[in-house]
Design a protein around this motif. Structure first.
Motif, PDB file in Angstrom:
ATOM      1  N   ALA A  79       0.842  -1.202   0.000  1.00  0.00           N
ATOM      2  CA  ALA A  79       0.000   0.000   0.000  1.00  0.00           C
ATOM      3  C   ALA A  79       0.878   1.254   0.000  1.00  0.00           C
ATOM      4  CB  ALA A  79      -0.911   0.001   1.221  1.00  0.00           C
ATOM      5  N   PRO A  80       0.443   2.319  -0.671  1.00  0.00           N
ATOM      6  CA  PRO A  80       1.252   3.543  -0.724  1.00  0.00           C
ATOM      7  C   PRO A  80       1.297   4.304   0.595  1.00  0.00           C
ATOM      8  CG  PRO A  80      -0.842   3.863  -1.840  1.00  0.00           C
ATOM      9  CD  PRO A  80      -0.761   2.408  -1.510  1.00  0.00           C
ATOM     10  N   PHE A  81       0.388   4.011   1.525  1.00  0.00           N
ATOM     11  CA  PHE A  81       0.406   4.623   2.845  1.00  0.00           C
ATOM     12  C   PHE A  81      -0.393   3.746   3.804  1.00  0.00           C
ATOM     13  CE2 PHE A  81      -3.047   6.525   0.379  1.00  0.00           C
ATOM     14  CZ  PHE A  81      -4.148   6.377   1.218  1.00  0.00           C
ATOM     15  N   MET A  82      -0.111   3.863   5.092  1.00  0.00           N
ATOM     16  CA  MET A  82      -0.831   3.092   6.089  1.00  0.00           C
ATOM     17  C   MET A  82      -2.316   3.460   6.057  1.00  0.00           C
ATOM     18  SD  MET A  82       1.125   0.998   7.655  1.00  0.00           S
ATOM     19  CE  MET A  82       2.887   0.682   7.905  1.00  0.00           C
ATOM     20  N   GLY A  83      -3.167   2.473   6.032  1.00  0.00           N
ATOM     21  CA  GLY A  83      -4.602   2.713   5.972  1.00  0.00           C
ATOM     22  C   GLY A  83      -5.159   2.711   4.569  1.00  0.00           C
ATOM     23  N   ALA A  84      -4.288   2.586   3.565  1.00  0.00           N
ATOM     24  CA  ALA A  84      -4.751   2.632   2.174  1.00  0.00           C
ATOM     25  C   ALA A  84      -5.453   1.334   1.776  1.00  0.00           C
ATOM     26  CB  ALA A  84      -3.580   2.891   1.237  1.00  0.00           C
ATOM     27  N   LEU A  85      -6.570   1.476   1.066  1.00  0.00           N
ATOM     28  CA  LEU A  85      -7.316   0.355   0.505  1.00  0.00           C
ATOM     29  C   LEU A  85      -7.453   0.564  -0.998  1.00  0.00           C
ATOM     30  CD1 LEU A  85     -10.128   0.015   3.197  1.00  0.00           C
ATOM     31  CD2 LEU A  85      -8.132  -1.466   2.930  1.00  0.00           C
ATOM     32  N   TRP A  86      -7.560  -0.513  -1.739  1.00  0.00           N
ATOM     33  CA  TRP A  86      -7.592  -0.458  -3.203  1.00  0.00           C
ATOM     34  C   TRP A  86      -9.007  -0.599  -3.725  1.00  0.00           C
ATOM     35  CZ3 TRP A  86      -5.231   1.137  -7.280  1.00  0.00           C
ATOM     36  CH2 TRP A  86      -5.437   0.558  -8.539  1.00  0.00           C
ATOM     37  N   THR A  87      -9.412   0.340  -4.575  1.00  0.00           N
ATOM     38  CA  THR A  87     -10.655   0.224  -5.328  1.00  0.00           C
ATOM     39  C   THR A  87     -10.299  -0.230  -6.738  1.00  0.00           C
ATOM     40  OG1 THR A  87     -11.806   1.958  -4.068  1.00  0.00           O
ATOM     41  CG2 THR A  87     -12.647   1.453  -6.266  1.00  0.00           C
ATOM     42  N   PRO A  88     -10.718  -1.435  -7.143  1.00  0.00           N
ATOM     43  CA  PRO A  88     -10.313  -1.964  -8.456  1.00  0.00           C
ATOM     44  C   PRO A  88     -10.900  -1.154  -9.611  1.00  0.00           C
ATOM     45  CG  PRO A  88     -11.199  -3.700  -7.030  1.00  0.00           C
ATOM     46  CD  PRO A  88     -11.541  -2.389  -6.387  1.00  0.00           C
ATOM     47  N   PRO A  89     -10.245  -1.227 -10.774  1.00  0.00           N
ATOM     48  CA  PRO A  89     -10.820  -0.606 -11.980  1.00  0.00           C
ATOM     49  C   PRO A  89     -12.012  -1.428 -12.463  1.00  0.00           C
ATOM     50  CG  PRO A  89      -8.868  -1.859 -12.545  1.00  0.00           C
ATOM     51  CD  PRO A  89      -8.973  -1.897 -11.046  1.00  0.00           C
ATOM     52  N   TYR A  90     -12.807  -0.826 -13.331  1.00  0.00           N
ATOM     53  CA  TYR A  90     -13.931  -1.581 -13.914  1.00  0.00           C
ATOM     54  C   TYR A  90     -14.348  -0.954 -15.234  1.00  0.00           C
ATOM     55  CZ  TYR A  90     -17.276   2.084 -12.491  1.00  0.00           C
ATOM     56  OH  TYR A  90     -17.964   3.274 -12.359  1.00  0.00           O
ATOM     57  N   TRP A  91     -15.058  -1.740 -16.028  1.00  0.00           N
ATOM     58  CA  TRP A  91     -15.630  -1.271 -17.288  1.00  0.00           C
ATOM     59  C   TRP A  91     -17.118  -0.987 -17.094  1.00  0.00           C
ATOM     60  CZ3 TRP A  91     -12.833  -0.250 -21.625  1.00  0.00           C
ATOM     61  CH2 TRP A  91     -11.519  -0.744 -21.662  1.00  0.00           C
ATOM     62  N   GLY A  92     -17.569   0.132 -17.655  1.00  0.00           N
ATOM     63  CA  GLY A  92     -18.979   0.487 -17.577  1.00  0.00           C
ATOM     64  C   GLY A  92     -19.553   0.761 -18.960  1.00  0.00           C
ATOM     65  N   TRP A  93     -20.780   0.335 -19.175  1.00  0.00           N
ATOM     66  CA  TRP A  93     -21.439   0.494 -20.480  1.00  0.00           C
ATOM     67  C   TRP A  93     -22.233   1.792 -20.520  1.00  0.00           C
ATOM     68  CZ3 TRP A  93     -26.477   0.884 -22.265  1.00  0.00           C
ATOM     69  CH2 TRP A  93     -26.696   0.596 -23.612  1.00  0.00           C
ATOM     70  N   ASN A  94     -22.151   2.505 -21.640  1.00  0.00           N
ATOM     71  CA  ASN A  94     -22.914   3.742 -21.800  1.00  0.00           C
ATOM     72  C   ASN A  94     -23.170   3.995 -23.283  1.00  0.00           C
ATOM     73  OD1 ASN A  94     -24.207   6.189 -21.303  1.00  0.00           O
ATOM     74  ND2 ASN A  94     -22.300   7.349 -21.247  1.00  0.00           N
ATOM     75  N   ALA A 127     -14.197  -7.177   1.647  1.00  0.00           N
ATOM     76  CA  ALA A 127     -14.318  -8.056   2.811  1.00  0.00           C
ATOM     77  C   ALA A 127     -13.035  -8.825   3.095  1.00  0.00           C
ATOM     78  CB  ALA A 127     -15.466  -9.042   2.591  1.00  0.00           C
ATOM     79  N   GLY A 128     -11.955  -8.476   2.404  1.00  0.00           N
ATOM     80  CA  GLY A 128     -10.722  -9.240   2.525  1.00  0.00           C
ATOM     81  C   GLY A 128      -9.842  -8.872   3.703  1.00  0.00           C
ATOM     82  N   GLY A 129     -10.180  -7.811   4.413  1.00  0.00           N
ATOM     83  CA  GLY A 129      -9.365  -7.420   5.561  1.00  0.00           C
ATOM     84  C   GLY A 129      -9.613  -5.982   5.950  1.00  0.00           C
ATOM     85  N   GLU A 130      -8.874  -5.531   6.967  1.00  0.00           N
ATOM     86  CA  GLU A 130      -9.031  -4.170   7.475  1.00  0.00           C
ATOM     87  C   GLU A 130      -7.751  -3.744   8.182  1.00  0.00           C
ATOM     88  OE1 GLU A 130     -12.367  -4.896  10.018  1.00  0.00           O
ATOM     89  OE2 GLU A 130     -11.102  -5.409  11.751  1.00  0.00           O
ATOM     90  N   TRP A 131      -7.507  -2.440   8.207  1.00  0.00           N
ATOM     91  CA  TRP A 131      -6.350  -1.910   8.924  1.00  0.00           C
ATOM     92  C   TRP A 131      -6.676  -1.809  10.408  1.00  0.00           C
ATOM     93  CZ3 TRP A 131      -1.502  -1.218   7.150  1.00  0.00           C
ATOM     94  CH2 TRP A 131      -1.313  -1.209   5.757  1.00  0.00           C
ATOM     95  N   ARG A 132      -5.741  -2.271  11.219  1.00  0.00           N
ATOM     96  CA  ARG A 132      -5.826  -2.134  12.673  1.00  0.00           C
ATOM     97  C   ARG A 132      -4.549  -1.437  13.129  1.00  0.00           C
ATOM     98  NH1 ARG A 132      -8.149  -8.199  14.286  1.00  0.00           N
ATOM     99  NH2 ARG A 132     -10.132  -8.005  13.122  1.00  0.00           N
ATOM    100  N   HIS A 151       0.540 -12.873  11.007  1.00  0.00           N
ATOM    101  CA  HIS A 151      -0.080 -13.272  12.274  1.00  0.00           C
ATOM    102  C   HIS A 151      -1.380 -12.523  12.597  1.00  0.00           C
ATOM    103  CE1 HIS A 151       3.498 -15.578  12.968  1.00  0.00           C
ATOM    104  NE2 HIS A 151       4.272 -14.509  12.941  1.00  0.00           N
ATOM    105  N   VAL A 152      -1.648 -11.429  11.898  1.00  0.00           N
ATOM    106  CA  VAL A 152      -2.854 -10.645  12.190  1.00  0.00           C
ATOM    107  C   VAL A 152      -3.951 -11.082  11.220  1.00  0.00           C
ATOM    108  CG1 VAL A 152      -3.825  -8.339  12.532  1.00  0.00           C
ATOM    109  CG2 VAL A 152      -1.375  -8.727  12.899  1.00  0.00           C
ATOM    110  N   THR A 153      -4.798 -11.993  11.673  1.00  0.00           N
ATOM    111  CA  THR A 153      -5.868 -12.530  10.834  1.00  0.00           C
ATOM    112  C   THR A 153      -7.153 -12.662  11.645  1.00  0.00           C
ATOM    113  OG1 THR A 153      -5.336 -14.831  11.363  1.00  0.00           O
ATOM    114  CG2 THR A 153      -4.204 -13.865   9.464  1.00  0.00           C
ATOM    115  N   TYR A 154      -8.248 -12.873  10.953  1.00  0.00           N
ATOM    116  CA  TYR A 154      -9.538 -13.131  11.586  1.00  0.00           C
ATOM    117  C   TYR A 154     -10.419 -13.845  10.572  1.00  0.00           C
ATOM    118  CZ  TYR A 154     -11.245  -9.066   8.932  1.00  0.00           C
ATOM    119  OH  TYR A 154     -11.585  -8.185   7.929  1.00  0.00           O
ATOM    120  N   VAL A 155     -11.572 -14.296  11.006  1.00  0.00           N
ATOM    121  CA  VAL A 155     -12.514 -14.970  10.112  1.00  0.00           C
ATOM    122  C   VAL A 155     -13.888 -14.321  10.253  1.00  0.00           C
ATOM    123  CG1 VAL A 155     -13.704 -17.120   9.561  1.00  0.00           C
ATOM    124  CG2 VAL A 155     -11.284 -17.178  10.220  1.00  0.00           C
TER     125      VAL A 155
END
Length: 261
Positions: A79-94, A127-132, A151-155
């Motif tokens: 990640a480029p900075f602590m706390g950063a999350l990724w929003t994937p690219p997508y294709w949209g029809w118009n 839903a793949g994880g979170e910053w703590r 070691h930092v995991t959860y279910v």
């Protein structure tokens, strides 16, 4: 004086909104194509080998020079900075055209067209994880990690199921004929208007490497890329993941399955 002061405030607010819209546009729409991208391949996620890496799912990009789509493999990225999350690219029809919206980094995961990329990106949120604090906690209900090192995991299977957008045909685009019918929520719309961070140089280089690979193009692989994901994080020399060869396998739990877990 009060009128002038009010007009000044209105002008400042207008300039801020225009700047914000410009910043957002920089990271969203970028390409128009007259035909749809191929379906999303089903593949196995490589195991995360170290802490604080973020999974960035593979996606179809487009080359104007080749007039064809090419697959950018999924990869673990720092990640480029602590706390950063990724929003994937997508294709949209118009109106008969398919437009590409680039991915970006931010404190929250924004709208990505309802595309179920799997491994926490079920089409709605992440839903793949979170910053703590300074550590990223991985939800092993849906992502694969080396738990001898990480070691930092959860279910949490509930959040995985809640984020799944039905996509039984593995469509890679939103809207239009055969596309995913999923609109952005009010919170996603609000977040899209906030400042974001562009893909890292390593991600940009990763896409360029995929573009230079002739086997990555749909015309060469029939829409079934051999190298669907890379085994190592982008910070090191990459090789195809052995499991990434299995792009024709049935959907695995949490992958592109509409069941999610």
């Amino acid at each position: 004086m009060k009128v002038l002061r009010s007009m000044r405030f209105v002008l400042i607010a207008l300039l801020i909104s225009v700047a914000a819209a410009s910043m957002h546009a920089q990271f969203s729409f970028s390409v128009n194509v007259g035909f749809a991208p191929p379906v999303l391949p089903v593949y196995e996620q490589p195991i995360c080998p170290q802490p604080n890496l973020i999974w960035t799912p593979g996606y179809w990009a487009y080359s104007n020079n080749q007039g064809d789509y090419y697959w950018v493999p999924g990869a673990w990225v720092a990640a480029p900075f602590m706390g950063a999350l990724w929003t994937p690219p997508y294709w949209g029809w118009n109106s008969g055209q398919y437009g590409f919206h680039r991915g970006y980094w931010g404190r929250q995961v924004g709208y990505y067209g309802g595309v179920n990329y799997g491994y926490g990106y079920g089409g709605n949120g992440f839903a793949g994880g979170e910053w703590r604090g300074n550590s990223f906690a991985y939800n092993t209900a849906v992502v694969h990690v080396n738990e001898t090192v990480v070691h930092v995991t959860y279910v949490n299977e509930t959040i995985v199921r809640a984020g799944i957008v039905e996509n039984p045909n593995h469509a890679a685009y939103n809207g239009g004929p055969g596309g995913i019918q999923h609109s952005a929520s009010s919170s996603e719309v609000a977040f899209e208007r906030q400042p974001h961070t562009a893909p890292t140089p390593l991600q940009t280089q990763h896409e360029a490497v995929a573009k230079a690979d002739k086997t990555a193009f749909a015309k060469a692989n029939g829409g079934h890329p051999v190298n669907a994901a890379v085994a190592r994080p982008l910070a090191v020399h990459n090789a195809p993941s052995p499991s990434a060869m299995k792009t024709q396998a049935p959907a695995a739990p949490g992958l592109l399955s509409s069941k999610g877990v």
